[in-house]
Motif scaffolding. Structure first.
Motif, PDB file in Angstrom:
ATOM      1  N   VAL A   1       0.831  -0.994   0.169  1.00 57.44           N
ATOM      2  CA  VAL A   1       0.077  -0.035  -0.099  1.00 57.44           C
ATOM      3  C   VAL A   1       1.076   1.163   0.022  1.00 57.44           C
ATOM      4  N   ASN A   2       0.471   2.277  -0.784  1.00 65.36           N
ATOM      5  CA  ASN A   2       1.251   3.420  -0.692  1.00 65.36           C
ATOM      6  C   ASN A   2       0.134   4.619  -0.693  1.00 65.36           C
ATOM      7  N   PHE A   3       0.424   5.707  -0.086  1.00 68.76           N
ATOM      8  CA  PHE A   3      -0.367   6.785   0.271  1.00 68.76           C
ATOM      9  C   PHE A   3       0.365   7.875  -0.712  1.00 68.76           C
ATOM     10  N   PRO A   4      -0.487   8.780  -1.133  1.00 71.33           N
ATOM     11  CA  PRO A   4       0.316   9.611  -2.150  1.00 71.33           C
ATOM     12  C   PRO A   4       0.722  10.912  -1.282  1.00 71.33           C
ATOM     13  N   PHE A   5       1.552  11.779  -2.301  1.00 71.86           N
ATOM     14  CA  PHE A   5       2.015  12.835  -1.242  1.00 71.86           C
ATOM     15  C   PHE A   5       1.265  14.254  -2.018  1.00 71.86           C
ATOM     16  N   CYS A   6       0.208  14.409  -0.979  1.00 72.64           N
ATOM     17  CA  CYS A   6      -0.827  15.585  -1.411  1.00 72.64           C
ATOM     18  C   CYS A   6      -1.531  15.948  -0.166  1.00 72.64           C
ATOM     19  N   ALA A   7      -2.660  16.690  -0.190  1.00 72.24           N
ATOM     20  CA  ALA A   7      -3.290  16.947   1.059  1.00 72.24           C
ATOM     21  C   ALA A   7      -4.470  15.955   1.213  1.00 72.24           C
TER      22      ALA A   7
ATOM     23  N   GLU B   1      -7.197  16.124   1.438  1.00 68.46           N
ATOM     24  CA  GLU B   1      -8.698  16.391   0.669  1.00 68.46           C
ATOM     25  C   GLU B   1      -8.402  16.307  -0.786  1.00 68.46           C
ATOM     26  N   ASP B   2      -7.206  16.248  -1.223  1.00 66.51           N
ATOM     27  CA  ASP B   2      -6.899  15.791  -2.699  1.00 66.51           C
ATOM     28  C   ASP B   2      -6.806  14.424  -3.040  1.00 66.51           C
ATOM     29  N   VAL B   3      -6.757  13.469  -2.174  1.00 63.36           N
ATOM     30  CA  VAL B   3      -6.858  12.153  -2.306  1.00 63.36           C
ATOM     31  C   VAL B   3      -8.026  11.509  -3.301  1.00 63.36           C
ATOM     32  N   SER B   4      -7.560  10.905  -4.532  1.00 64.71           N
ATOM     33  CA  SER B   4      -8.852  10.985  -5.488  1.00 64.71           C
ATOM     34  C   SER B   4      -9.389   9.530  -5.185  1.00 64.71           C
ATOM     35  N   GLY B   5      -8.984   8.745  -3.997  1.00 67.91           N
ATOM     36  CA  GLY B   5      -9.632   7.387  -3.902  1.00 67.91           C
ATOM     37  C   GLY B   5      -8.583   6.277  -3.639  1.00 67.91           C
ATOM     38  N   ILE B   6      -9.048   5.212  -3.948  1.00 68.25           N
ATOM     39  CA  ILE B   6      -8.204   3.765  -3.744  1.00 68.25           C
ATOM     40  C   ILE B   6      -8.335   3.106  -4.953  1.00 68.25           C
ATOM     41  N   ARG B   7      -7.042   2.808  -5.331  1.00 65.10           N
ATOM     42  CA  ARG B   7      -6.994   1.915  -6.629  1.00 65.10           C
ATOM     43  C   ARG B   7      -6.291   0.657  -6.296  1.00 65.10           C
ATOM     44  N   VAL B   8      -6.947  -0.397  -6.806  1.00 65.42           N
ATOM     45  CA  VAL B   8      -6.065  -1.789  -6.659  1.00 65.42           C
ATOM     46  C   VAL B   8      -5.268  -1.760  -8.067  1.00 65.42           C
ATOM     47  N   ALA B   9      -3.948  -1.987  -8.164  1.00 62.12           N
ATOM     48  CA  ALA B   9      -3.120  -1.936  -9.246  1.00 62.12           C
ATOM     49  C   ALA B   9      -1.986  -2.516  -9.109  1.00 62.12           C
TER      50      ALA B   9
ATOM     51  N   ASP C   1       3.283   2.773 -17.218  1.00 60.12           N
ATOM     52  CA  ASP C   1       1.896   2.223 -17.596  1.00 60.12           C
ATOM     53  C   ASP C   1       0.982   3.182 -16.696  1.00 60.12           C
ATOM     54  N   PRO C   2      -0.084   3.773 -17.197  1.00 60.41           N
ATOM     55  CA  PRO C   2      -1.000   4.497 -16.315  1.00 60.41           C
ATOM     56  C   PRO C   2      -1.943   3.848 -15.749  1.00 60.41           C
ATOM     57  N   GLU C   3      -2.067   2.555 -15.687  1.00 59.29           N
ATOM     58  CA  GLU C   3      -3.044   1.769 -15.026  1.00 59.29           C
ATOM     59  C   GLU C   3      -2.030   0.968 -13.894  1.00 59.29           C
ATOM     60  N   MET C   4      -0.743   1.243 -13.460  1.00 61.04           N
ATOM     61  CA  MET C   4      -0.167   0.488 -12.721  1.00 61.04           C
ATOM     62  C   MET C   4       0.376   1.444 -11.567  1.00 61.04           C
ATOM     63  N   ASP C   5       0.812   1.307 -10.379  1.00 60.10           N
ATOM     64  CA  ASP C   5       1.081   1.755  -9.215  1.00 60.10           C
ATOM     65  C   ASP C   5       1.933   2.996  -9.275  1.00 60.10           C
ATOM     66  N   PHE C   6       2.822   2.986  -9.953  1.00 58.97           N
ATOM     67  CA  PHE C   6       3.775   4.236  -9.885  1.00 58.97           C
ATOM     68  C   PHE C   6       2.972   5.429 -10.649  1.00 58.97           C
ATOM     69  N   HIS C   7       2.107   5.255 -11.686  1.00 58.73           N
ATOM     70  CA  HIS C   7       1.836   6.248 -12.154  1.00 58.73           C
ATOM     71  C   HIS C   7       0.498   6.727 -11.309  1.00 58.73           C
ATOM     72  N   LEU C   8      -0.291   5.995 -10.920  1.00 63.39           N
ATOM     73  CA  LEU C   8      -1.506   6.135  -9.873  1.00 63.39           C
ATOM     74  C   LEU C   8      -1.374   7.009  -8.971  1.00 63.39           C
ATOM     75  N   LEU C   9      -0.022   6.475  -8.333  1.00 63.72           N
ATOM     76  CA  LEU C   9       0.033   7.243  -7.025  1.00 63.72           C
ATOM     77  C   LEU C   9       0.461   8.687  -7.317  1.00 63.72           C
ATOM     78  N   HIS C  10       1.347   8.744  -8.305  1.00 62.27           N
ATOM     79  CA  HIS C  10       2.099  10.217  -8.526  1.00 62.27           C
ATOM     80  C   HIS C  10       0.986  11.205  -9.277  1.00 62.27           C
ATOM     81  N   HIS C  11       0.416  10.385 -10.133  1.00 60.69           N
ATOM     82  CA  HIS C  11      -0.132  11.466 -11.275  1.00 60.69           C
ATOM     83  C   HIS C  11      -2.023  11.406 -11.045  1.00 60.69           C
ATOM     84  N   SER C  12      -2.459  10.559 -10.275  1.00 59.21           N
ATOM     85  CA  SER C  12      -3.846  10.584  -9.905  1.00 59.21           C
ATOM     86  C   SER C  12      -3.992  10.647  -8.418  1.00 59.21           C
ATOM     87  N   ASN C  13      -3.105  10.823  -7.695  1.00 60.78           N
ATOM     88  CA  ASN C  13      -3.162  11.185  -6.119  1.00 60.78           C
ATOM     89  C   ASN C  13      -4.237  10.125  -5.617  1.00 60.78           C
ATOM     90  N   ALA C  14      -3.817   8.761  -6.092  1.00 63.45           N
ATOM     91  CA  ALA C  14      -4.729   7.756  -5.301  1.00 63.45           C
ATOM     92  C   ALA C  14      -3.995   6.937  -4.431  1.00 63.45           C
TER      93      ALA C  14
END
Length: 258
Positions: free
Chosen positions: A170-176, A178-186, A219-232
């Motif tokens: 599990v990784n938590f994004p670097f953002c406020a 209130e800006d967390v977009s949700g949870i993604r299984v990736a 890959d936009p559907e994998m963990d690295f992109h989702l954490l850093h670019h989607s704040n998930a």
């Protein structure tokens, strides 16, 4: 799991690391039966190393809190399951919260992931947790998202995870928060090459092994992109069985001697 679980906390940043205190807060929201067995010092990058042939020391810091002097996260989990908590083995292993993200192929060297993996090998539901950091600006790490969402992630996995052939990263994004977009299984990002590289030191003749840049494409559907670019918040299920059974089947009878 209906009863309150016995929880084991470990990490790779060391028993005194701030992230371990955050993990205590997460665990306390789940159960009052919480034990800590963690390395006495920093073991980042230790992966699943065991300290064979060298004596280790178990230092009881407080009731239910032990430091393993010289030991790795995997050593700590073994000591917990087969000695400290042998009469009532942990139901849940929480490893972390790590200072910095553990994503993609970097999981292979992560002591945080290894602590969870060893817990799963002992039969527990096991979760490694990491709080993303902004390495470019080197701002002090902010644990708000791990604090805000950690217990919710654990409760969700307790409710929905099945079997014991997996552990979870599990990784938590670097953002406020209130800006967390949700949870993604990736899935975990497979890089085009190893991210590890020689990194020169300012001291003549010395160098570091480091991650100077992230290999692309991502890959936009994998963990690295989702954490850093989607704040998930990303949750990645990982298998204990590492054999690729499709390849086993495809090669069966094709490899010959002589």
């Amino acid at each position: 799991m209906t009863k309150k679980p016995r929880i084991l906390i470990t990490n790779d940043d060391g028993v005194d690391a701030p992230g371990l205190q955050v993990m205590r807060e997460i665990a306390a929201a789940i159960s009052d039966d919480v034990w800590v067995v963690a390395p006495a010092g920093n073991q980042s990058g230790a992966s699943h190393r065991f300290t064979f042939g060298i004596e280790l020391e178990l230092d009881e810091r407080d009731p239910r809190t032990f430091a393993v002097v010289g030991g790795s996260p995997a050593d700590c989990v073994v000591a917990a399951f087969t000695h400290v908590c042998k009469d009532h083995r942990p139901d849940l292993v929480l490893s972390g919260v790590n200072n910095g993200q553990n994503l993609g192929d970097i999981i292979n060297c992560s002591g945080t992931a290894a602590g969870a993996r060893e817990g799963a090998l002992h039969g527990a539901l096991a979760i490694g947790m990491s709080q993303a950091a902004d390495y470019e600006t080197r701002r002090e790490i902010n644990w708000d998202n791990a604090r805000r969402y950690g217990a919710e992630v654990v409760r969700s996995l307790l409710a929905h995870a099945t079997g014991r052939d997996h552990y979870y990263n599990v990784n938590f994004p670097f953002c406020a928060p209130e800006d967390v977009s949700g949870i993604r299984v990736a899935g975990a990002q497979r890089f085009s090459r190893s991210p590890m590289a020689y990194y020169p030191s300012d001291n003549a003749g010395r160098f570091f092994i480091a991650i100077p840049e992230t290999p692309t494409p991502l890959d936009p559907e994998m963990d690295f992109h989702l954490l850093h670019h989607s704040n998930a918040v990303t949750v990645t299920p990982l298998r204990l069985q590492q054999s690729d059974m499709d390849v086993v089947a495809s090669l069966e009878g094709k490899l010959i001697l002589g």
